[in-house]
Design a protein around this motif. Structure first.
Motif, PDB file in Angstrom:
ATOM      1  N   PHE A 110       6.749  -5.060  14.056  1.00 33.38           N
ATOM      2  CA  PHE A 110       6.982  -4.070  15.099  1.00 33.38           C
ATOM      3  C   PHE A 110       6.024  -4.369  16.241  1.00 33.38           C
ATOM      4  O   PHE A 110       5.031  -5.077  16.073  1.00 33.38           O
ATOM      5  CB  PHE A 110       6.760  -2.647  14.558  1.00 33.38           C
ATOM      6  N   ASP A 111       6.329  -3.815  17.399  1.00 36.63           N
ATOM      7  CA  ASP A 111       5.507  -4.082  18.572  1.00 36.63           C
ATOM      8  C   ASP A 111       4.031  -3.817  18.296  1.00 36.63           C
ATOM      9  O   ASP A 111       3.169  -4.613  18.660  1.00 36.63           O
ATOM     10  CB  ASP A 111       6.003  -3.213  19.734  1.00 36.63           C
ATOM     11  N   MET A 112       3.717  -2.689  17.651  1.00 35.33           N
ATOM     12  CA  MET A 112       2.329  -2.346  17.352  1.00 35.33           C
ATOM     13  C   MET A 112       1.659  -3.434  16.509  1.00 35.33           C
ATOM     14  O   MET A 112       0.498  -3.791  16.741  1.00 35.33           O
ATOM     15  CB  MET A 112       2.279  -1.018  16.605  1.00 35.33           C
ATOM     16  N   VAL A 113       2.398  -3.978  15.557  1.00 32.74           N
ATOM     17  CA  VAL A 113       1.831  -4.980  14.651  1.00 32.74           C
ATOM     18  C   VAL A 113       1.477  -6.260  15.405  1.00 32.74           C
ATOM     19  O   VAL A 113       0.374  -6.807  15.247  1.00 32.74           O
ATOM     20  CB  VAL A 113       2.817  -5.285  13.501  1.00 32.74           C
ATOM     21  N   VAL A 114       2.400  -6.753  16.225  1.00 35.05           N
ATOM     22  CA  VAL A 114       2.124  -8.012  16.925  1.00 35.05           C
ATOM     23  C   VAL A 114       1.096  -7.814  18.032  1.00 35.05           C
ATOM     24  O   VAL A 114       0.340  -8.735  18.350  1.00 35.05           O
ATOM     25  CB  VAL A 114       3.410  -8.662  17.473  1.00 35.05           C
ATOM     26  N   GLN A 115       1.025  -6.621  18.620  1.00 33.69           N
ATOM     27  CA  GLN A 115      -0.028  -6.374  19.600  1.00 33.69           C
ATOM     28  C   GLN A 115      -1.400  -6.388  18.935  1.00 33.69           C
ATOM     29  O   GLN A 115      -2.373  -6.895  19.502  1.00 33.69           O
ATOM     30  CB  GLN A 115       0.193  -5.033  20.307  1.00 33.69           C
TER      31      GLN A 115
END
Length: 402
Positions: A152-157
């Motif tokens: 998810f976006d949060m994870v890759v950020q």
């Protein structure tokens, strides 16, 4: 580019860059739909494959636009597309998608790695029916220890470094307000797809969110390599330039970006403080960075005495780099944005939705606008009837209802 395989949804003689390109969109949430929205804006016919009865996850993520049955989230990423309900995990649904792929130029999907292969719809499967198909997968990670992790976006950020350099210096890491991991992958997907179309050959493209976002570190990575230190978290402050930050004004916040000593001198004249340019603490950029706190102490009360509009008028008149911090209401009232021609004139159920379309300008073609997002399954019959027999269509319809 391969010859057109279908009638595009753009208006006749629209002369859009991707007119005649058919895209099968097996994506949901944000990264994939953002990519296919860009392709639709540039004239591609985008056929969105959605799960029966439920559709794209964002169809249920509010707020809803009036009583339209369409959410703002879904509308922001799926305008001008066609929607068909199809259970790709079923034998009938997989066969229908295979038939669609025969007539397509592009297929894009963002399921977890291996899902499309499990359904018999991977690249190697579909190239058997269309050797010229450009097949793009958006994944969280390329091959490696993280390949199977849910992304998810949060994870890759978090993993990709961007979160560590976002936020105030004395505060915790912060997630950027824009989902840059998703958007980064979507933009790289469009680059990969259009490059493959230009090369006029079918091929498989794997676009990762994590590695893509790491590539965006650019100068931040370069500084890290040289200093062997993590890039600092400093809010709006630039670690190597000053003054380069936001200042509180009489009615908001104003961003100042002084990037050279000549600009600094002009800035000091414009704010009626030429003495600051002659101050030994601030003469050149390195001095201003070393004495950043003292410089901030000098400038904060100056900015507090005028409004954002007053500062913006002054900076524009003097050719200085700076602008008010606009919120997401302000920006869509911005005079320049309105006149630039990049806003879509769209109204759904009485609600004005001036979403920006693809902002690239072409001298010999145009991008599209004015298209509504589809209702779930709105085009199932019209699209599938062109590639399936009546019996096969009935089987798909029955499978969707079960």
């Amino acid at each position: 580019m391969a010859p057109p395989t279908s009638t595009p949804t753009a208006a006749p003689n629209a002369n859009t860059p991707l007119e005649g390109v058919r895209v099968i969109d097996c994506t949901q949430m944000l990264s994939g739909p953002f990519a296919t929205q860009l392709l639709a804006d540039m004239g591609a016919e985008v056929i969105k494959i959605e799960r029966p009865t439920r559709g794209d996850i964002t169809r249920s993520v509010g707020p809803e636009i009036g009583d339209s049955g369409i959410t703002a989230y879904f509308a922001s990423l799926n305008r001008g597309k066609q929607s068909i309900e199809l259970n790709m995990a079923s034998e009938e649904g997989a066969a229908a998608l295979e038939s669609l792929a025969e007539s397509a130029d592009v297929l894009i999907e963002n399921y977890r790695p291996g899902t499309m292969d499990k359904w018999g719809l991977g690249y190697e499967d579909l190239r058997e029916v269309n050797e010229n198909l450009v097949y793009c997968s958006i994944s969280g990670f390329l091959e490696g220890p993280y390949r199977e992790m849910p992304a998810f976006d949060m994870v890759v950020q978090a993993l990709g470094g961007s979160m560590s350099i976002t936020g105030q210096a004395d505060g915790p890491p912060a997630r950027p307000g824009i989902p840059i991991g998703d958007i980064c992958a979507g933009m790289y997907a469009v680059i990969g797809i259009t490059t493959a179309l230009y090369n006029d050959e079918g091929q498989y493209i794997d676009v990762p969110m994590f590695e893509g976002l790491v590539s965006w570190l650019t100068e931040r990575a370069g500084r890290t390599f040289v200093t062997e230190e993590p890039y600092p978290r400093q809010g709006t402050v630039h670690p190597s330039l000053a003054p380069y930050r936001t200042f509180e004004t009489a009615d908001g916040w104003f961003a100042v970006a002084i990037g050279s000593d000549d600009t600094w001198t002009g800035f000091c004249e414009a704010i009626d403080r030429p003495d600051l340019a002659d101050d030994d603490r601030f003469t050149v950029n390195n001095d201003r960075v070393a004495n950043r706190d003292a410089l901030t102490t000098e400038l904060e009360p100056i900015f507090a005495n005028r409004t954002n509009d007053e500062w913006f008028d002054l900076f524009r008149d003097q050719g200085l780099p700076g602008a008010p911090v606009q919120n997401t209401v302000d920006v869509f009232e911005d005079e320049h944005l309105k006149e630039s021609g990049t806003l879509d004139d769209l109204t759904i159920d009485g609600v004005d939705l001036p979403f920006p379309i693809c902002p690239i300008e072409f001298s010999g073609s145009t991008t599209r606008s004015g298209h509504e997002p589809p209702q779930l399954g709105e085009h199932t019959e019209s699209v599938l009837s062109s590639v399936l027999s009546a019996d096969a269509l009935a089987a798909v319809r029955s499978g969707s209802e079960n």
